[in-house]
Design a protein around this motif. Structure first.
Motif, PDB file in Angstrom:
ATOM      1  N   ASN A   1       3.160  50.542  37.148  1.00  0.00           N
ATOM      2  CA  ASN A   1       3.815  49.247  37.144  1.00  0.00           C
ATOM      3  C   ASN A   1       4.927  49.241  38.204  1.00  0.00           C
ATOM      4  O   ASN A   1       5.648  50.217  38.383  1.00  0.00           O
ATOM      5  CB  ASN A   1       4.392  48.997  35.748  1.00  0.00           C
TER       6      ASN A   1
ATOM      7  N   LYS B   1       8.421  49.920  36.832  1.00  0.00           N
ATOM      8  CA  LYS B   1       8.643  51.319  36.500  1.00  0.00           C
ATOM      9  C   LYS B   1       8.929  52.130  37.777  1.00  0.00           C
ATOM     10  O   LYS B   1       9.814  52.982  37.791  1.00  0.00           O
ATOM     11  CB  LYS B   1       7.437  51.897  35.784  1.00  0.00           C
TER      12      LYS B   1
ATOM     13  N   ARG C   1      12.477  51.476  38.866  1.00  0.00           N
ATOM     14  CA  ARG C   1      13.457  52.226  38.061  1.00  0.00           C
ATOM     15  C   ARG C   1      13.494  53.694  38.458  1.00  0.00           C
ATOM     16  O   ARG C   1      14.559  54.304  38.511  1.00  0.00           O
ATOM     17  CB  ARG C   1      13.140  52.085  36.584  1.00  0.00           C
ATOM     18  N   TYR C   2      12.326  54.276  38.742  1.00  0.00           N
ATOM     19  CA  TYR C   2      12.284  55.666  39.212  1.00  0.00           C
ATOM     20  C   TYR C   2      13.005  55.815  40.557  1.00  0.00           C
ATOM     21  O   TYR C   2      13.704  56.794  40.791  1.00  0.00           O
ATOM     22  CB  TYR C   2      10.850  56.157  39.349  1.00  0.00           C
TER      23      TYR C   2
END
Length: 62
Positions: free
Chosen positions: A2, A5, A8-9
Motif C-alpha cells: 500500500n 504504508k 510511513r516506512y
C-alpha cells in the motif's frame, strides 16, 4: 504494498537517518575531527521530511 504504508516506512526511515547522522556527527565532534557532511545530510533530510509531512499534495482526478 500500500502506498500509505510505504510512505510511513519512508518517514520512519528518515527519522532514523537523522538520528544516526546527528549521533555520528556529535561523536566525531567530541573526538576533535568533526565530520560536517553528516550534519548537512541530517538537515537536508529534515527539509525533505518537512516537505513530505506538511507539503501540499496535488488533488487527484477521479
Amino acid at each position: 504494498m500500500n502506498i500509505k504504508k510505504l510512505n510511513r516506512y519512508g518517514i520512519l526511515g528518515g527519522f532514523v537517518l537523522i538520528f544516526l547522522a546527528s549521533l555520528h556527527f556529535y561523536r566525531s565532534y567530541q573526538a576533535g575531527s568533526p565530520r560536517w557532511f553528516y550534519l548537512v545530510m541530517a538537515c537536508g533530510m529534515g527539509l525533505i521530511l518537512f516537505n513530505t509531512l506538511f507539503g501540499k499534495r496535488p488533488k487527484q482526478k477521479p
